[in-house]
Motif scaffolding. Sequence first.
Motif, mmCIF file in Angstrom:
data_model
loop_
_atom_site.group_PDB
_atom_site.id
_atom_site.type_symbol
_atom_site.label_atom_id
_atom_site.label_comp_id
_atom_site.label_asym_id
_atom_site.label_seq_id
_atom_site.Cartn_x
_atom_site.Cartn_y
_atom_site.Cartn_z
ATOM 1 N N LEU A 121 0.293 -1.222 0.399
ATOM 2 C CA LEU A 121 -0.146 0.435 0.026
ATOM 3 C C LEU A 121 1.163 1.077 -0.131
ATOM 4 O O LEU A 121 1.602 1.336 1.110
ATOM 5 N N LYS A 122 0.891 2.010 -0.952
ATOM 6 C CA LYS A 122 1.426 3.406 -1.384
ATOM 7 C C LYS A 122 0.947 4.223 -0.461
ATOM 8 O O LYS A 122 0.337 5.004 -0.290
ATOM 9 N N SER A 123 2.002 5.173 0.331
ATOM 10 C CA SER A 123 1.371 6.231 1.510
ATOM 11 C C SER A 123 0.390 7.371 0.535
ATOM 12 O O SER A 123 1.348 7.734 -0.266
ATOM 13 N N PRO A 124 -0.221 8.125 0.757
ATOM 14 C CA PRO A 124 -1.169 9.020 0.151
ATOM 15 C C PRO A 124 0.077 9.737 -0.281
ATOM 16 O O PRO A 124 1.164 10.634 0.973
ATOM 17 N N SER A 125 -0.039 10.448 -1.403
ATOM 18 C CA SER A 125 0.709 11.472 -1.274
ATOM 19 C C SER A 125 -0.018 12.579 -1.446
ATOM 20 O O SER A 125 -1.630 12.812 -1.864
ATOM 21 N N SER A 126 0.533 14.228 -1.703
ATOM 22 C CA SER A 126 -0.138 15.527 -1.333
ATOM 23 C C SER A 126 -1.283 15.758 -2.654
ATOM 24 O O SER A 126 -2.572 15.794 -2.832
ATOM 25 N N GLY A 127 -0.796 14.764 -3.323
ATOM 26 C CA GLY A 127 -0.926 14.868 -5.634
ATOM 27 C C GLY A 127 -1.749 14.128 -6.059
ATOM 28 O O GLY A 127 -2.390 13.888 -7.131
ATOM 29 N N SER A 128 -2.062 13.062 -5.153
ATOM 30 C CA SER A 128 -2.308 11.950 -5.384
ATOM 31 C C SER A 128 -4.649 12.208 -5.401
ATOM 32 O O SER A 128 -5.029 11.348 -5.794
ATOM 33 N N GLY A 129 -4.694 13.489 -5.020
ATOM 34 C CA GLY A 129 -6.008 13.309 -4.967
ATOM 35 C C GLY A 129 -6.200 12.272 -3.076
ATOM 36 O O GLY A 129 -5.467 12.310 -2.162
ATOM 37 N N GLN A 130 -7.461 11.723 -3.704
ATOM 38 C CA GLN A 130 -8.094 10.866 -2.682
ATOM 39 C C GLN A 130 -7.464 9.489 -2.934
ATOM 40 O O GLN A 130 -8.458 8.334 -2.731
ATOM 41 N N SER A 131 -7.108 8.762 -3.799
ATOM 42 C CA SER A 131 -6.633 7.472 -4.252
ATOM 43 C C SER A 131 -5.718 7.113 -3.915
ATOM 44 O O SER A 131 -4.458 7.774 -3.188
ATOM 45 N N ILE A 132 -5.021 5.854 -3.595
ATOM 46 C CA ILE A 132 -3.754 5.280 -3.662
ATOM 47 C C ILE A 132 -4.040 3.942 -4.439
ATOM 48 O O ILE A 132 -4.593 3.423 -4.230
ATOM 49 N N MET A 133 -2.271 3.582 -4.559
ATOM 50 C CA MET A 133 -2.465 2.424 -4.876
ATOM 51 C C MET A 133 -2.230 1.220 -4.550
ATOM 52 O O MET A 133 -1.626 1.531 -3.100
ATOM 53 N N ALA A 134 -2.218 -0.219 -4.437
ATOM 54 C CA ALA A 134 -2.398 -1.428 -3.598
ATOM 55 C C ALA A 134 -1.332 -1.735 -4.844
ATOM 56 O O ALA A 134 -2.172 -2.459 -5.695
ATOM 57 N N VAL A 135 -0.232 -2.147 -4.793
ATOM 58 C CA VAL A 135 0.619 -3.324 -6.070
ATOM 59 C C VAL A 135 1.218 -4.352 -5.733
ATOM 60 O O VAL A 135 1.194 -4.602 -4.411
ATOM 61 N N PRO A 136 0.527 -5.615 -6.135
ATOM 62 C CA PRO A 136 1.127 -7.399 -5.942
ATOM 63 C C PRO A 136 2.572 -7.384 -6.194
ATOM 64 O O PRO A 136 3.483 -6.444 -6.559
ATOM 65 N N ASP A 137 3.273 -7.888 -4.706
ATOM 66 C CA ASP A 137 4.234 -8.075 -4.507
ATOM 67 C C ASP A 137 4.941 -9.074 -3.309
ATOM 68 O O ASP A 137 3.769 -9.912 -2.607
ATOM 69 N N TRP A 138 5.778 -10.104 -3.474
ATOM 70 C CA TRP A 138 5.771 -10.416 -2.225
ATOM 71 C C TRP A 138 6.563 -9.807 -1.330
ATOM 72 O O TRP A 138 7.263 -9.140 -1.265
ATOM 73 N N PHE A 139 6.592 -11.664 0.296
ATOM 74 C CA PHE A 139 6.673 -10.263 1.274
ATOM 75 C C PHE A 139 7.644 -11.618 2.413
ATOM 76 O O PHE A 139 6.604 -11.913 2.657
ATOM 77 N N TYR A 140 8.619 -10.839 2.992
ATOM 78 C CA TYR A 140 8.992 -11.622 3.421
ATOM 79 C C TYR A 140 9.524 -11.388 5.206
ATOM 80 O O TYR A 140 9.274 -9.892 5.187
ATOM 81 N N LYS A 141 9.418 -12.150 6.372
ATOM 82 C CA LYS A 141 9.317 -11.327 7.309
ATOM 83 C C LYS A 141 10.447 -11.908 7.908
ATOM 84 O O LYS A 141 11.233 -13.356 8.418
ATOM 85 N N ILE A 142 11.625 -11.607 8.725
ATOM 86 C CA ILE A 142 12.857 -11.840 9.305
ATOM 87 C C ILE A 142 12.449 -10.345 10.649
ATOM 88 O O ILE A 142 12.290 -9.618 10.459
ATOM 89 N N GLY A 143 12.929 -11.282 11.783
ATOM 90 C CA GLY A 143 12.915 -10.298 13.235
ATOM 91 C C GLY A 143 11.490 -9.361 13.354
ATOM 92 O O GLY A 143 11.608 -8.448 13.840
ATOM 93 N N ASP A 144 10.011 -10.267 12.961
ATOM 94 C CA ASP A 144 9.223 -9.756 13.434
ATOM 95 C C ASP A 144 8.572 -8.410 12.323
ATOM 96 O O ASP A 144 8.154 -7.648 13.125
ATOM 97 N N ARG A 145 9.513 -8.493 10.720
ATOM 98 C CA ARG A 145 8.913 -6.656 10.220
ATOM 99 C C ARG A 145 9.386 -7.098 8.611
ATOM 100 O O ARG A 145 9.878 -8.614 8.636
ATOM 101 N N TRP A 146 7.937 -6.773 8.585
ATOM 102 C CA TRP A 146 7.815 -7.136 7.072
ATOM 103 C C TRP A 146 8.573 -6.261 6.803
ATOM 104 O O TRP A 146 8.858 -5.374 6.433
ATOM 105 N N ASN A 147 9.337 -7.312 4.943
ATOM 106 C CA ASN A 147 9.875 -6.726 4.167
ATOM 107 C C ASN A 147 9.495 -6.865 2.980
ATOM 108 O O ASN A 147 8.445 -7.967 2.063
ATOM 109 N N SER A 148 10.016 -5.726 1.793
ATOM 110 C CA SER A 148 8.974 -6.258 0.192
ATOM 111 C C SER A 148 10.043 -6.540 -0.659
ATOM 112 O O SER A 148 11.349 -6.482 -1.025
ATOM 113 N N VAL A 149 9.706 -7.585 -1.097
ATOM 114 C CA VAL A 149 10.813 -8.135 -1.814
ATOM 115 C C VAL A 149 11.887 -7.721 -3.384
ATOM 116 O O VAL A 149 12.642 -7.825 -2.764
ATOM 117 N N THR A 150 10.411 -7.403 -4.077
ATOM 118 C CA THR A 150 10.473 -6.136 -5.241
ATOM 119 C C THR A 150 11.999 -4.843 -4.302
ATOM 120 O O THR A 150 12.732 -4.897 -5.364
#
Length: 277
Positions: A232-261
């Motif tokens: 989930l991309k953080s909303p930006s001031s120029g994006s109006g009320q829209s936001i993108m959710a982009v598919p990806d793989w995620f892995y967790k190390i030390g209780d923290r999730w990371n984006s593979v991309t």
Amino acid sequence: MKKVSFYTTVDHLNFETLQGLYAKAELRPYDRFSLRDRVAYLPQGKTTMHAEVTYYERVSLEEFIPILFPDPDNVFAVRGKTEYTDSGRQLERTNNIVQYVNPGIVSSTEQNKDPILVSFDWMNQIKLWTNDFIYQGASLKNYRGDGTVSFRMTLGDYMVFNTDYPNWYLSMIELSWKSGELNSYKGTLLELNPVDTQGTIMLSSARDVLDQLKQANVPVNQIEDLCIGYELKSPSSGSGQSIMAVPDWFYKIGDRWNSVTKELIPSQMNNGKEDPS
């Protein structure tokens, strides 16, 4: 230390309905992977998905006051309308994340209800969101009802992540309990409404992802969990009320999730550069 397992059961299961659901489903082969903390069954082949374009609304901070404060009439605003307090408890908004703390809880020696069960009740009773959330995990401290339980937003069949610090809670809700009372709360203020899809994204198989992470010097033997989801991309001031959710793989190390991309981009860039020597 003995691990604590959490089980759930289902009553009145209709096997005909269950069979009908599987008959209509597109079944795919999965491989079994032994990760550090669990066994995971992940797609054997590539996965095709679309980026989701969503409109978002922000839940008003004021809506939390009658939920989190026992005497709402005694609550007053601090710093405009981004923080509220009753001189003890404190409710605060930072961008699109809400935080609440109740420091005045007295420790108890009595046994209280399991924080996981209390958190499920809390999530089911509070109707501030229309988005779905799934149980993410818990850290339980003792029999007195102390512990932290987290839930993660979902879009369709997939969990939603934001791996940019400090915006982890953009797609999460975290409840911490002390002596059976809500001690702190952190979570998103965003309510997502998917309106369109954009582009086609082909995600690698789980085995290929692990191989790529290993080549990027990620300690794959330390990976606690691995899954497909949306970034989930953080909303930006120029994006109006829209936001993108982009598919990806995620892995967790030390209780923290990371984006593979995000992890592979520096490695891929380095592999594409000429040797300066």
